[in-house]
Design a protein around this motif. Structure first.
Motif, PDB file in Angstrom:
ATOM      1  N   LEU A 136       0.700  -1.563  -0.068  1.00  0.00           N
ATOM      2  CA  LEU A 136       0.006   0.207  -0.255  1.00  0.00           C
ATOM      3  C   LEU A 136       0.620   0.917  -0.040  1.00  0.00           C
ATOM      4  O   LEU A 136       2.202   1.496   0.406  1.00  0.00           O
ATOM      5  CB  LEU A 136      -0.718   0.152   1.038  1.00  0.00           C
ATOM      6  N   THR A 151      -2.874  -1.407  -2.023  1.00  0.00           N
ATOM      7  CA  THR A 151      -3.868  -0.250  -2.048  1.00  0.00           C
ATOM      8  C   THR A 151      -3.412   1.058  -1.881  1.00  0.00           C
ATOM      9  O   THR A 151      -2.208   1.518  -1.185  1.00  0.00           O
ATOM     10  CB  THR A 151      -4.768   0.295  -0.770  1.00  0.00           C
ATOM     11  N   TYR A 281      -7.096  -1.055   5.139  1.00  0.00           N
ATOM     12  CA  TYR A 281      -6.638  -1.836   3.914  1.00  0.00           C
ATOM     13  C   TYR A 281      -7.822  -2.843   2.929  1.00  0.00           C
ATOM     14  O   TYR A 281      -8.580  -2.970   2.615  1.00  0.00           O
ATOM     15  CB  TYR A 281      -6.186  -2.769   4.641  1.00  0.00           C
TER      16      TYR A 281
END
Length: 412
Positions: A136, A151, A281
């Motif tokens: 992420l 992400t 998340y």
């Protein structure tokens, strides 16, 4: 560090043993006499980010084992070539060149911080080595040679901030790591807070080696926000949560974080220190889908001491399988042909759900989840299916500009 080094040595010995026993392995899986396909890995196994990096390497090794057990790729076995980058940017640069020039790997999966990614991305561009960043991050990377499977803020922060403000109040105080991830994520937090009628009272940045948050806690107490938004990174920054509770602030002002849990804070902290923290998340170990349960079971059977399986570990597993699907479709490990195959909309059904690569951005459309720490574990509260990387899509179009190699700071 002792555990990480012991595990690294164990894995290194296992890899060497596999190569010495290669004829037996090749005969078992029917590979013939083909040389193995080399898969590069650059992840921290020691230093402040080791607790994050160890499960990422374990997940990558698991995915490779699964593909080898199914016959390998193109009739060839896969071999992991891993270097412990020791939470050191200089070692990232050194080992990236070694993977590209000396080892001549077919693909590299690696990097945790955005600083580490930007240290090695130019090397892989220069030497034409396909690169997967399975973490992420703040968004904006636009480079045809890289695929980003974790992400971005539009997929998670955009969910977390308004949820937390609705629960706690409109006035927020931001704490963030002092490098590009923390700086840019703080801007996204500010944007999403203001979009929903919120106000940011202050933004404070901290180098990764900072462990004393006493003065900052005093500043927060004086500002009297309704909510603390945290983008603190790494094991050293975990000290904030301990000091927050010690100052009697736990339960007084709620905390929502884009990073809490990535170094297993819910379990390593006391329940009084972690209870009630919100996070969002692309994956939580606590998901109970069949695919997630199977993945967690296999990984913990192989590594019973694994601390926590976060989005970074799951995205690494999924990122490798996406690459493998690209190789199968291309019928070769040739970099450009694999890139073209991956750009065809390839998907993989992994522990987080279906992950699909977006052609224009080389980022992933994937599920997102919002959760709260309860009794030292995450309790998933909300699910958001098929979230697109809309932040990066606003600045990146590799269909129109295939030679782009920039990281854009998105206009927020």
């Amino acid at each position: 560090m002792t555990l990480s080094r012991r595990r690294f040595l164990r894995n290194s010995i296992a890899a060497s043993t596999t190569m010495l026993a290669a004829p037996a392995v090749i005969m078992r899986y029917g590979y013939g006499s083909e040389d193995p396909i080399l898969v590069g890995s650059l992840h921290d196994q020691s230093g402040p980010l080791a607790a994050t990096g160890v499960p990422m390497v374990d997940s990558l090794a698991l995915a490779i084992e699964e593909v080898n057990a199914a016959g390998g790729l193109l009739g060839r076995p896969l071999k992991l070539v891993h270097y412990d980058t020791q939470s050191n940017i200089q070692l990232y640069s050194q080992y990236a060149q070694q993977l590209a020039v000396k080892d001549r790997v077919a693909v590299v999966h690696g990097g945790i911080t955005s600083a580490s990614r930007e240290a090695i991305r130019p090397t892989f561009d220069r030497f034409r080595v396909l690169y997967f960043y399975n973490t992420l991050y703040e968004g904006g990377v636009c480079d045809r040679n890289i695929f980003c499977t974790g992400t971005t803020p539009a997929q998670t922060v955009e969910k977390l901030v308004p949820y937390a403000m609705e629960k706690a109040g409109k006035k927020a105080y931001i704490l963030a790591a002092d490098y590009n991830y923390g700086q840019i994520t703080a801007k996204w937090m500010t944007k999403y807070a203001r979009d929903h009628g919120g106000e940011i009272l202050s933004v404070d940045f901290f180098p990764l080696d900072v462990t004393n948050f006493g003065p900052t806690i005093s500043k927060i107490q004086a500002a009297k926000p309704d909510l603390v938004l945290s983008a603190l990174v790494g094991g050293n920054h975990t000290a904030f949560y301990r000091q927050w509770a010690a100052a009697g602030m736990k339960g007084e002002i709620p905390i929502a974080s884009t990073t809490f849990g990535l170094v297993n804070e819910p379990s390593t902290l006391d329940a009084t220190e972690s209870e009630g923290v919100l996070g969002a998340y692309g994956y939580f170990e606590e998901l109970t889908t069949p695919a997630s349960t199977a993945y967690v079971g296999k990984l913990k059977k192989a590594h019973p001491e694994i601390p926590y399986i976060s989005e970074l570990a799951a995205a690494t597993y999924e990122g490798f399988h996406l690459w493998a699907e690209g190789v199968k479709k291309a019928g070769t490990i040739d970099r450009m042909k694999v890139i073209e195959a991956l750009e065809s909309g390839i998907s993989f059904d992994g522990p987080s759900g279906t992950v699909t690569l977006d052609r224009a951005t080389h980022h992933a459309t994937r599920n997102a989840f919002l959760a709260e720490v309860k009794d030292r574990k995450w309790s998933v509260l909300e699910s958001y299916p098929d979230q697109k990387p809309l932040d990066t899509a606003a600045v990146c179009d590799l269909i129109k500009n295939p030679n782009d190699t920039r990281q854009y700071e998105i206009d927020i």
